[in-house]
Design an enzyme around this catalytic site. Sequence first.
Site, PDB file in Angstrom:
ATOM      1  N   TRP A  11       0.821  -1.206   0.000  1.00 49.62           N
ATOM      2  CA  TRP A  11       0.000   0.000   0.000  1.00 49.62           C
ATOM      3  C   TRP A  11       0.859   1.261   0.000  1.00 49.62           C
ATOM      4  CZ3 TRP A  11      -3.601   2.288  -1.963  1.00 49.62           C
ATOM      5  CH2 TRP A  11      -4.435   3.233  -1.380  1.00 49.62           C
ATOM      6  N   ALA A 133      -3.980  -1.983  -3.366  1.00 44.84           N
ATOM      7  CA  ALA A 133      -2.694  -1.416  -3.776  1.00 44.84           C
ATOM      8  C   ALA A 133      -2.394  -1.732  -5.243  1.00 44.84           C
ATOM      9  CB  ALA A 133      -1.581  -1.960  -2.884  1.00 44.84           C
ATOM     10  N   LYS A 184     -13.874  -3.575   8.739  1.00 44.53           N
ATOM     11  CA  LYS A 184     -14.202  -4.339   7.520  1.00 44.53           C
ATOM     12  C   LYS A 184     -13.192  -5.453   7.298  1.00 44.53           C
ATOM     13  CE  LYS A 184     -10.727  -2.627   5.001  1.00 44.53           C
ATOM     14  NZ  LYS A 184      -9.733  -3.323   4.157  1.00 44.53           N
ATOM     15  N   THR A 241     -13.175  -5.516  -0.085  1.00 41.78           N
ATOM     16  CA  THR A 241     -12.333  -6.435   0.682  1.00 41.78           C
ATOM     17  C   THR A 241     -12.964  -7.812   0.831  1.00 41.78           C
ATOM     18  OG1 THR A 241     -11.703  -4.472   1.948  1.00 41.78           O
ATOM     19  CG2 THR A 241     -10.858  -6.556   2.717  1.00 41.78           C
ATOM     20  N   ARG A 248      -5.908  -9.817   1.395  1.00 43.96           N
ATOM     21  CA  ARG A 248      -5.192 -10.792   2.231  1.00 43.96           C
ATOM     22  C   ARG A 248      -6.119 -11.367   3.296  1.00 43.96           C
ATOM     23  NH1 ARG A 248      -1.315  -6.552   1.841  1.00 43.96           N
ATOM     24  NH2 ARG A 248      -1.842  -5.805   3.921  1.00 43.96           N
ATOM     25  N   VAL A 272       0.883  -9.330   6.148  1.00 41.35           N
ATOM     26  CA  VAL A 272       0.109  -8.976   7.334  1.00 41.35           C
ATOM     27  C   VAL A 272      -1.390  -9.122   7.050  1.00 41.35           C
ATOM     28  CG1 VAL A 272      -0.461  -7.150   8.983  1.00 41.35           C
ATOM     29  CG2 VAL A 272       1.885  -7.398   8.155  1.00 41.35           C
TER      30      VAL A 272
END
Length: 331
Positions: A11, A133, A184, A241, A248, A272
């Site tokens: 990001w 990203a 979220k 998301t 992720r 992460v």
Amino acid sequence: MTITVAGSGAWGTALAVSLCTHQTTTLLCHTPQRAAQMAETRENPRLAGIHLPETLTITGDPSCVENQDMVVIASPSFAIRSVCETLKPYLSEQTVMVCVTKGIENGSLKRMSQIVEEITGHNVVSLTGPSHAEEVAKGLPTGCVAASTDKGNAELVQDAFMTNSFRIYTSPDIVGAELGGALKNVIALCAGVVDGLGYGDNTKAMLMTRGLTEIARLGVAMGAQKDTLAGLSGIGDLIVTCTSMHSRNRRAGILIGQGKCAEEAMREVGAVVEGYYAAKSARELAQAIHVEMPIIEAAYQVLYEGKAASEVVHELLVRRKKAESEDAGWL
């Protein structure tokens, strides 16, 4: 304008790539070794295929934030305190601080902007919204929100980040904007679990909708505006998301739904997974201010207590019946 982005994850790197098209931009890596590697290859392995322009300065020296007009904190949530402590001696009084990290700190239960402000003494703008990203780095159309109690600083960030493909809105509701961005991630992890268990679109739609209800319930209890959570930093971020394999959190959730424990899933994702940390903080926050959040509680039980995902889904479905809206309007 001179801007340093502190944090060379996907990001932070994507934002630096976008900024350097129209601002004098530096990307600060957490080690000199990483900086040297990225400066030589002009690529971040976490953004494979994205060329880092020659106009982007890459360094591992934290003194680079001296006399900068703006410093963007893009570190993982668990590292945000140490990053701010490292930068603090070099910050100028006039520097505008921007936080793009999403999360709630374990223990203190503080939002990310509160930590940055506590350590640096600067007013902070939170930049948040539905923004993978990979897509921002490619210049694909994206919208985010610059939220701050200081209108001038929010508008300054808006002007700094706006491009023909990156549209920034402003908001005074930094509480709502940050809570939407942090929570979220937990719902997205749960959405992945739903996929991993083999459930369908109906299940995911129910999860996302009721998850947003929980986020709004907590947000309003903490002083957020409900409208904020119906915007880009709430439902917008939730949609992107929960539905994309760029996420992720969703990828980790899929692995958990398929039977792996949380630690195995995060290792396999290899980056992460903020929803894991946010689930613990959100649960503690809900308990502290007495807000009912059954999905967050279920996520905590799976992630930290090892409870079977299929079991908590069943328990959520057989809870006592209720009206959808807490203010249904019936007499």
